[in-house]
Write an enzyme that holds these catalytic residues in place. Structure first.
Site, PDB file in Angstrom:
ATOM      1  N   GLU A   1       0.792  -1.204   0.062  1.00 54.46           N
ATOM      2  CA  GLU A   1       0.106   0.025   0.066  1.00 54.46           C
ATOM      3  C   GLU A   1       0.988   1.268  -0.037  1.00 54.46           C
ATOM      4  O   GLU A   1       0.889   2.133   1.090  1.00 54.46           O
ATOM      5  CB  GLU A   1      -0.824  -0.231   1.337  1.00 54.46           C
ATOM      6  N   LYS A  20      -2.229  -1.475  -3.673  1.00 55.51           N
ATOM      7  CA  LYS A  20      -3.280  -0.408  -3.272  1.00 55.51           C
ATOM      8  C   LYS A  20      -2.837   0.913  -3.081  1.00 55.51           C
ATOM      9  O   LYS A  20      -2.335   1.458  -2.377  1.00 55.51           O
ATOM     10  CB  LYS A  20      -3.645  -0.818  -1.869  1.00 55.51           C
TER      11      LYS A  20
END
Length: 152
Positions: free
Chosen positions: A2, A44
């Site tokens: 992420e 992400k």
């Protein structure tokens, strides 16, 4: 995995694309050094957007194109999926951006969202813990689910 470039500030779409590209290049260099099997990750990242304080806000198409261009330049095809963060965008705008990215095929990865805010934010805002608002909140959730499914 992420990595996220925040949308806070007055940066342009072009600056966000440049920084996002650099962050993703660095990320994949590190993942390769660590011998991470890229076919087993979900990325992400942020969408490429102008800063919230920028005087020039790009169109949905421009955001989609800048985001997909940054991904095509940096993300290996072996990554199976990309689940975008909303990064503080409104639910409606984040959904529009995702939908516009889907139109830029062919894409090497599945694109989806990882932004609960775009799904449940309006429902929670409508409900506010008051059972009298339950039906309206359920309707808001249903509407967002339908819009997000269509964007996906």
């Amino acid at each position: 995995v992420e990595p996220e470039v925040l949308m806070d500030g007055a940066h342009s779409l072009a600056q966000c694309q440049k920084v996002t590209t650099a962050v993703l290049e660095s990320l994949f260099d590190e993942l390769n050094l660590m011998q991470v099997q890229l076919d087993g990750i979900v990325l992400k990242p942020n969408m490429v957007v102008a800063g919230t304080d920028s005087s020039e806000q790009p169109s949905v198409t421009d955001v989609a194109r800048a985001t997909v261009d940054a991904l095509r330049e940096t993300v290996p095809a072996s990554v199976p999926g990309i689940a975008f963060l909303s990064g503080g965008q409104s639910p409606e705008v984040a959904t529009k951006h995702l939908g516009a990215m889907q139109d830029l095929s062919p894409l090497s990865w599945e694109l989806t969202y990882s932004f609960g805010r775009a799904l449940v934010g309006p429902a929670l805002e409508t409900w506010r813990g008051d059972n009298a608002n339950w039906d309206a909140a359920q309707k808001a959730l249903s509407e967002r689910a339908i819009a997000n499914a269509a964007a996906r």
